[in-house]
Design an enzyme around this catalytic site. Structure first.
Site, PDB file in Angstrom:
ATOM      1  CE  LYS A 117      -4.530  -1.439   1.530  1.00  0.00           C
ATOM      2  NZ  LYS A 117      -5.608  -1.278   2.498  1.00  0.00           N
ATOM      3  CE  LYS A 199      -5.696  -7.768  -1.579  1.00  0.00           C
ATOM      4  NZ  LYS A 199      -6.046  -7.594  -0.216  1.00  0.00           N
ATOM      5  CE  LYS A 202     -13.719  -3.984   0.325  1.00  0.00           C
ATOM      6  NZ  LYS A 202     -12.492  -4.316   0.922  1.00  0.00           N
TER       7      LYS A 202
END
Ligand code: TYM
Length: 336
Positions: A117, A199, A202
């Site tokens: 992130k 992965k 969303k």
């Protein structure tokens, strides 16, 4: 929630950072309903985790309510379980501070989600992003959870939560239950349809990379048709065929058919047929969830009564653990 003495406790959470994907559904949410008969289940929409990346306030508020409705549609039953919004229960942030002071910088800097992130949000590598796993540990430990159902991507965070609990117990005496992970055998890691080594997420900027649980049938079919595969034209579970393996895993998870059965079913047929079959199976799986979601969204008062009543109960349970911790670390008891 009927808190039954002999039942074990489950805690799990999901971020309102977008409409859940097929990955969230197959990896976690589908199991949440099923666990309710065996366990006391406590589920939370973790809005405080979501703000570790920039959120538009109006959108965050709307998504938090939509996600609550969606969890009910996925089978979370408020007669059996608690379903609350994380920011409604102050003890999460309060315990997180104490655990911050008991967790080493080096341990946190090894978390792969933090590394990922901070690379994708290089303009906003804030302290919350770094201490995210401590807030997650607080969520779990406050309820003395015995087990935590999650997808494979959360395994490292859960190991950290176990480690934090064990160290705290070692330093201050028995305080926390050490939680076990529950990771599903199938669907634990659904990959992106566009980059199958990554992965499904969303918050992906490419909408063709993920299936949202609220996608309409024609969007689902279109996204599967565009899914990245390879040039072999053989439906087989083989190394190097990440795109096909991902589609096979989704089909397996949606229909219960084994990989051998899937290979046999599509022997000598092209990828076009296979992708259509996967798309149709996913449409069928999501249909009942979507129908129920529409009903819950029409009834905002009901929704509010669920998350409010649940938060009141969650406050009572979590404060018991918090005050125990306050005492252990040497805070003076509040007499008012
Ligand atoms: P979140 O919101 O990213 O995802 C919610 C759940 O969905 C699982 N999941 C997946 N499973 C399979 N394939 C995928 N592609 C996929 N993507 C997501 C996640 O593993 C998760 O179970 N940190 C957590 C939220 C959280 C939490 C907690 C979870 C906060 N506190 C306490 C458990 C216990 C997260 O970001 O999940």
């Amino acid at each position: 929630m009927e808190e039954t003495q002999n039942k074990k406790t489950i805690f799990s959470g999901i971020q309102p950072s977008g409409i859940p994907t097929l990955g969230n559904y197959l990896g976690a949410l589908r199991g949440w309903g099923e666990l309710q008969n065996e366990y006391n289940c406590i589920y939370s929409v973790v809005d405080m985790h979501a703000i570790t990346v920039k959120q538009d306030p109006a959108q965050l508020r709307r998504r938090t309510l939509e996600l609550t409705a969606l969890l009910l549609a996925c089978g979370v039953d408020p007669e059996k379980s608690l379903l609350f919004i994380q920011s409604h229960v102050p003890a999460h942030a309060q315990l997180a501070w104490i655990l911050n002071c008991n967790t080493q910088f080096g341990v946190l800097s090894r978390m792969t989600q933090f590394k990922d992130k901070s690379a994708t949000h290089a303009d906003n590598v804030n302290a919350g992003l770094f201490t995210y796993p401590i807030l997650m540990a607080s969520d779990i430990l406050l309820y003395q959870a015995d087990a935590v159902p999650v997808g494979a991507d959360q395994k490292q965070h859960l190991e950290l939560a176990r480690d934090i609990a064990q160290r705290f117990n070692g330093a201050y005496g028995d305080t926390f239950t050490v939680p076990e992970p529950i990771i599903p055998k199938v669907g634990a890691r659904v990959m992106s349809l566009q980059e199958p080594t990554k992965k499904m997420s969303k918050s992906d900027e490419n909408i063709n990379a993920f299936i949202s649980v609220l996608d309409r049938p024609d969007d689902i079919m279109r996204k599967f048709k565009r899914a990245v595969t390879d040039s072999d034209a053989v439906v087989a579970y083989k190394e190097g065929k990440d795109g096909i393996i991902n589609l096979m895993s989704i089909y397996n998870s949606a229909t219960g058919k084994s990989f051998e059965q899937i290979e046999a079913e599509f022997k000598g047929r092209g990828y076009g047929d296979f992708k259509t079959a996967v798309g149709e199976a996913v449409v069928e799986v999501l249909k009942p969830v979507q129908a129920k979601y529409d009903d819950f969204m029409k009834n905002k008062d009901y929704l509010s009564s669920i998350y409010s009543e649940s938060a009141k109960k969650a406050i009572a349970i979590s404060n018991r653990t918090l005050y125990k911790v306050y005492k252990k670390v040497g805070f003076v008891k509040r007499e008012f």
